[in-house]
Write a protein that holds these residues in place. Structure first.
Motif, PDB file in Angstrom:
ATOM      1  N   UNK A  63      16.880  44.004  22.070  1.00 15.69           N
ATOM      2  CA  UNK A  63      16.222  44.408  21.025  1.00 15.69           C
ATOM      3  C   UNK A  63      15.217  45.328  22.021  1.00 15.69           C
ATOM      4  N   UNK A  64      14.165  45.685  21.248  1.00 14.82           N
ATOM      5  CA  UNK A  64      12.976  46.479  21.685  1.00 14.82           C
ATOM      6  C   UNK A  64      11.869  45.520  22.220  1.00 14.82           C
ATOM      7  N   UNK A  65      11.811  44.086  22.136  1.00 15.26           N
ATOM      8  CA  UNK A  65      10.804  43.438  22.420  1.00 15.26           C
ATOM      9  C   UNK A  65      10.945  42.972  23.983  1.00 15.26           C
ATOM     10  N   UNK A  66       9.904  41.896  24.297  1.00 17.16           N
ATOM     11  CA  UNK A  66      10.088  41.519  25.575  1.00 17.16           C
ATOM     12  C   UNK A  66      11.311  40.367  25.911  1.00 17.16           C
ATOM     13  N   UNK A  67      11.999  40.176  24.954  1.00 14.92           N
ATOM     14  CA  UNK A  67      13.026  39.082  24.905  1.00 14.92           C
ATOM     15  C   UNK A  67      14.338  39.287  25.897  1.00 14.92           C
ATOM     16  N   UNK A  68      14.734  38.877  26.717  1.00 10.64           N
ATOM     17  CA  UNK A  68      15.821  39.178  27.259  1.00 10.64           C
ATOM     18  C   UNK A  68      16.815  37.971  27.597  1.00 10.64           C
ATOM     19  N   UNK A  69      18.106  38.143  27.396  1.00  8.57           N
ATOM     20  CA  UNK A  69      18.953  37.307  27.793  1.00  8.57           C
ATOM     21  C   UNK A  69      19.400  37.342  29.391  1.00  8.57           C
ATOM     22  N   UNK A  70      19.593  35.979  29.880  1.00 10.24           N
ATOM     23  CA  UNK A  70      19.953  35.922  31.409  1.00 10.24           C
ATOM     24  C   UNK A  70      21.329  35.328  31.537  1.00 10.24           C
ATOM     25  N   UNK A  71      22.175  36.165  32.229  1.00  7.82           N
ATOM     26  CA  UNK A  71      23.577  35.526  32.684  1.00  7.82           C
ATOM     27  C   UNK A  71      23.465  35.463  34.089  1.00  7.82           C
ATOM     28  N   UNK A  72      24.058  34.121  34.407  1.00  4.60           N
ATOM     29  CA  UNK A  72      24.034  33.534  36.063  1.00  4.60           C
ATOM     30  C   UNK A  72      25.592  33.769  36.150  1.00  4.60           C
ATOM     31  N   UNK A  73      25.850  34.480  37.172  1.00  3.75           N
ATOM     32  CA  UNK A  73      27.313  34.849  37.593  1.00  3.75           C
ATOM     33  C   UNK A  73      27.573  34.350  39.076  1.00  3.75           C
ATOM     34  N   UNK A  74      28.747  33.594  39.264  1.00  6.53           N
ATOM     35  CA  UNK A  74      29.383  33.342  40.605  1.00  6.53           C
ATOM     36  C   UNK A  74      30.006  34.420  40.942  1.00  6.53           C
ATOM     37  N   UNK A  75      29.440  35.301  41.634  1.00  8.09           N
ATOM     38  CA  UNK A  75      30.303  36.443  42.327  1.00  8.09           C
ATOM     39  C   UNK A  75      30.987  36.268  43.495  1.00  8.09           C
ATOM     40  N   UNK A  76      30.940  34.793  44.185  1.00  8.14           N
ATOM     41  CA  UNK A  76      31.401  34.663  45.367  1.00  8.14           C
ATOM     42  C   UNK A  76      32.864  34.038  44.909  1.00  8.14           C
ATOM     43  N   UNK A  77      33.012  33.420  43.613  1.00  7.67           N
ATOM     44  CA  UNK A  77      34.403  32.953  43.207  1.00  7.67           C
ATOM     45  C   UNK A  77      35.190  34.340  42.754  1.00  7.67           C
ATOM     46  N   UNK A  78      34.608  35.528  42.380  1.00  6.38           N
ATOM     47  CA  UNK A  78      35.223  36.599  41.942  1.00  6.38           C
ATOM     48  C   UNK A  78      35.941  37.243  43.106  1.00  6.38           C
ATOM     49  N   UNK A  79      35.161  37.250  44.103  1.00 12.09           N
ATOM     50  CA  UNK A  79      35.429  38.083  45.310  1.00 12.09           C
ATOM     51  C   UNK A  79      36.782  36.952  46.184  1.00 12.09           C
ATOM     52  N   UNK A  80      36.460  35.877  46.168  1.00 11.91           N
ATOM     53  CA  UNK A  80      37.391  35.093  47.122  1.00 11.91           C
ATOM     54  C   UNK A  80      38.745  34.644  46.156  1.00 11.91           C
ATOM     55  N   UNK A  81      38.575  34.380  45.122  1.00 15.75           N
ATOM     56  CA  UNK A  81      39.643  33.995  44.341  1.00 15.75           C
ATOM     57  C   UNK A  81      40.286  35.115  43.340  1.00 15.75           C
ATOM     58  N   UNK A  82      39.738  36.094  43.419  1.00 18.12           N
ATOM     59  CA  UNK A  82      40.240  37.237  42.569  1.00 18.12           C
ATOM     60  C   UNK A  82      40.306  37.213  41.255  1.00 18.12           C
ATOM     61  N   UNK A  83      39.499  36.227  40.627  1.00 17.39           N
ATOM     62  CA  UNK A  83      39.189  36.234  39.165  1.00 17.39           C
ATOM     63  C   UNK A  83      38.214  37.421  38.706  1.00 17.39           C
ATOM     64  N   UNK A  84      38.753  38.566  38.529  1.00 21.84           N
ATOM     65  CA  UNK A  84      37.928  39.759  38.060  1.00 21.84           C
ATOM     66  C   UNK A  84      38.032  39.758  36.989  1.00 21.84           C
ATOM     67  N   UNK A  85      38.906  39.279  35.898  1.00 24.68           N
ATOM     68  CA  UNK A  85      38.451  39.204  34.611  1.00 24.68           C
ATOM     69  C   UNK A  85      37.397  38.427  34.037  1.00 24.68           C
ATOM     70  N   UNK A  86      36.836  37.590  34.930  1.00 26.27           N
ATOM     71  CA  UNK A  86      35.512  36.954  34.597  1.00 26.27           C
ATOM     72  C   UNK A  86      34.251  37.656  34.851  1.00 26.27           C
ATOM     73  N   UNK A  87      34.318  38.811  35.292  1.00 29.05           N
ATOM     74  CA  UNK A  87      33.296  39.681  35.759  1.00 29.05           C
ATOM     75  C   UNK A  87      32.712  40.119  34.521  1.00 29.05           C
ATOM     76  N   UNK A  88      31.118  40.343  34.564  1.00 25.61           N
ATOM     77  CA  UNK A  88      30.486  40.730  33.473  1.00 25.61           C
ATOM     78  C   UNK A  88      30.517  42.066  33.341  1.00 25.61           C
TER      79      UNK A  88
END
Length: 124
Positions: A63-88
């Motif tokens: 929204x317009x406020x100060x609140x944000x959601x945080x996503x933690x990603x393991x991009x190492x696994x995406x690159x090494x294992x080719x699991x690109x469908x799990x990319x955000x």
């Protein structure tokens, strides 16, 4: 009685995401089409050697406020294992931060024998 109005758009705020931290070219990246977190990192020059690519953070304002959601990603696994469908899929306004690898805080070169202690490697 019948006025006519012409509007010419000269410029507008282009949608962008921000990539910061341990990438070669941190900064704004224009969002022209669908863009994933890994694609944004690659457009920012890729990971530095000091990057902690298993814990990349994406901040998304709610929204317009100060609140944000945080996503933690393991991009190492995406690159090494080719699991690109799990990319955000990123949205305009997202901020992606690649932290420094904690191991990189250790000096690159250390003395193996700083106190004159001997090592017996014959038993290995």
């Amino acid at each position: 009685n019948d006025p006519e109005l012409s509007i010419v758009l000269k410029d507008f705020d282009k949608p962008f995401v921000v990539v910061s931290g341990e990438v070669l070219l941190p900064g704004r990246i224009l969002v022209r089409q669908e863009l994933t977190a890994l694609q944004a990192v690659m457009l920012a020059g890729g990971f530095k050697e000091t990057a902690y690519d298993t814990q990349v953070l994406v901040y998304r304002r709610l929204g317009q406020g100060d609140l944000a959601e945080v996503h933690e990603l393991n991009l190492h696994n995406l690159r090494k294992k080719g699991k690109l469908k799990n990319d955000l899929l990123l949205q305009p306004g997202d901020m992606l931060m690649v932290p420094v690898n904690k191991v990189e805080h250790v000096e690159r070169y250390v003395r193996l024998n700083p106190f004159g202690l001997g090592y017996n490697l014959s038993g290995l």
